[in-house]
Structure formats: C-alpha cells, structure tokens
Design a protein around this motif. Structure first.
Motif: not given
Ligand code: DP6
Length: 328
Positions: A12-14, A16-21, A70-72, A137-144, A192-194
């Motif tokens: 869980v992000a304290l 957050k990642y919200w927005g892609k460049r 398809e994503r996998i 694969g998913s931005g937040s996966a970088a942290r996991s 999240s993506r959309e």
């Molecule tokens: C609100 O990592 O699920 O949980 O990169 O498009 O796969 P994609 O998005 P994702 O977004 C997570 C957004 C969030 C905040 C966070 O985990 O930092």
C-alpha cells in the motif's frame, strides 16, 4: 519440465503513484513510498512450453480473460526479448486475498511474475533490473519486489532505466499494524490505469498534486526512519486526500468512495481524537487501509468492524519481498 515459482506481497502506497509521464513504460510523474502487506500474496508459476503456439494463463484457477491474458503475454514478451527466446509459457497466478474484494492485485502479480518468468527463461536479474521489469507490468509492482518500506524513484531517463524501487527499511525496522477494511466486494469500476490517465488530462488540480508531492515524500521517508507514526500517518492521509481531490475534480469525475468509505474515514478520525492513534489511506477503490501501532491493531480492527458497511477486515503488517519458491 520444471516449473519456476515465485511469490510476492501486495503493497500500500503511503505517498502515491498517480499519473504517468509515459503510459507505455509506466513512468510516473512522481516518486512513491509504500509498505509491503504481509499475508496478502500472489504466487506465480511459469513453465516453458516449446510445443505451444501461444501463452496460456490461468488466474485463481480460471482461464484468464482475453484482456488479462494479452497483458500477461505482452509482459512475457519483455522477458523473451531479454532472454532472446521465442518459446511460449504456461502461467498460473494465485492470489490469496479475495480478488472480489476489489483489492488491487496487479502489484503482487507482476512482481511475482517478473521473478518466476525471468527464472524460467534462465535470466538472473539484480533487484534493480527486476523492479524495472515488474514496473512494465504494473507501476506499483516495481515496489512489490522488495519487502518492508520501499521507495520507487521517479527517474529522469526517457527509457525508464532509472525508474525503479529500492528498500528504505526492512519490515523488522518498524512493526506497524495495518488493517484493511473491505467495504465493497464488487470489482472496481474505473481501474487505476484509466483513472490516472483521466486525472492527468482532465483535472485542473493535477499540477498541484505533482508540485506538492515531494514534501509528503520527505515527511514519510524521514518518519519511517524515525518510526514516527504521527509524521508518517499525517503525511500519508494528506497525500491520499490530495490524490482523491485531484481525481474528484476531473471530468469525468472519479469518485472512488462509497458511503462506507467515508464512514470509515470519520471513524478513524474519531478514534484518533479519543487517543487511539490511527490513520487511513485509500487507493483507486472504496477499501480503506488503516495504519496504527502494532499493539493497537486488534482494538482498531474491533472499532472499524462496527462501522456500518464494513464487510470484512484483513489484518496485516509490513511484509516480505518477492522470493523464488522451490519447485513443487
Ligand atoms: C492508487 O500500479 O495499478 O494504487 O501502472 O497502470 O498498472 P498501472 O497502475 P497501478 O496503480 C496504482 C495506483 C494506486 C497508488 C499506488 O499504489 O501508488
């Protein structure tokens, strides 16, 4: 044929990642800081299938939907490119937390898959490279990829090689209590993506979100170092509310909260006013994650369980990073 297996925890992000460049590469506008969630895990197994003409993907015991498959498959192409291989794979993904609970599983899924797939294809990547790969694969996966407390650096490079996560403190550094309050068991409506794409393009508050983010990161980073719940909790709540404020102000509006989400927010604030120190954070959905001191976790859970609309609670704490599992 041997099967490569790996496991990773959700986070869980304290801050957050919200927005892609950059959308294709999952490059964020800002850095983020998270805590790994013990007990909320995904296990990935990958077997190479030389006679198969395509990848096959199962998720929680069912064939993946065409969209998920398809994503996998696209993610496996990245691994195949690195391994200079063309062989297809059979992938099995199992999350032990209910997908129907609307808790995002993409972080633990792509972290576990990055590790299992690179192992299956004979690649042995450093944690930094694994984090870069999982991010695709998913931005937040970088942290996991990592356990405990983790920072994902925004990076500057256009190819994303410097946008990866590293551990800032292991789980043992600070045994926080974490309570996940599930308020709605349906699948989330805008993922999240959309959602973040809409916030970037359609919210007048998005620039303010980006501009004020670094101060929250600093407070959370230093608060973790000093195990200062007040500093971390206040900054995490503020950061969460700003993410939602930016999203609420988008057109179309992104309203992730249900009445029960709001009821939990108020209850957490009341508990705090009554001397039970707890803080909330909410991602792109209606569930609420609550941070408190480890010895207070069961009291917080009891109080939150009584809030109307709370369907179930998951009890967690800072958890482990991704790891390879022995073959079955
Ligand atoms: C609100 O990592 O699920 O949980 O990169 O498009 O796969 P994609 O998005 P994702 O977004 C997570 C957004 C969030 C905040 C966070 O985990 O930092």
């Amino acid at each position: 044929m041997t099967v490569s297996r790996a496991r990773a925890s959700a986070n869980v992000a304290l801050a957050k990642y919200w927005g892609k460049r950059h959308e294709g590469l999952n490059l964020p506008f800002t850095g983020s800081i998270s805590v790994s969630l013990s007990g909320l895990e995904t296990e990935a197994s990958v077997a190479l299938r030389p006679r198969q003409s395509g990848d096959t993907v199962r998720m929680n015991g069912q064939p993946a939907s065409p969209r998920e498959a398809e994503r996998i498959g696209r993610f496996l192409d990245l691994v195949r490119d690195q391994a200079r291989a063309a062989v297809r794979a059979e992938v099995d993904l199992q999350s032990n937390f209910p997908v129907a609970a609307g808790l995002a599983s993409s972080a633990s899924t792509f972290a576990a898959l990055a590790l299992a797939a690179t192992h299956a294809f004979g690649l042995s990547l450093e944690a930094r490279e694994l984090s870069v790969l999982a991010r695709r694969g998913s931005g937040s996966a970088a942290r996991s990829i990592h356990g405990g407390f983790v920072e994902w650096m925004r990076g500057e490079a256009s190819d994303g090689h410097d946008s990866f996560a590293s551990q800032i403190a292991p789980a043992e550094h600070w045994p926080l209590g974490i309570v996940v309050a599930v308020t709605d068991e349906g699948q989330k409506k805008v993922g999240s993506r959309e959602g973040m794409a809409i916030a970037v393009q359609q919210s007048p508050f998005f620039p303010a979100w980006v501009e004020t983010h670094a101060a929250d990161m600093d407070a959370i980073r230093s608060g973790i170092a000093e195990r200062d719940l007040t500093r971390v909790g206040e900054a995490a709540e503020h950061n969460c509310l700003k993410m939602h404020a930016a999203s609420l102000a988008a057109r179309p509006a992104l309203i992730y909260w249900t009445p029960a989400t709001v009821a939990v927010i108020h209850r957490v604030r009341e508990l705090r006013a009554d001397g039970l120190e707890a803080y909330f954070t909410i991602d792109a959905g209606p569930q609420v994650k609550i941070l408190c001191r480890a010895p207070d976790r069961s009291r917080v859970a009891e109080e939150i369980a009584r809030v109307p609309g709370v369907r179930r609670l998951l009890l967690s704490a800072p958890g482990p990073g991704a790891e390879v599992l022995p073959p079955l």
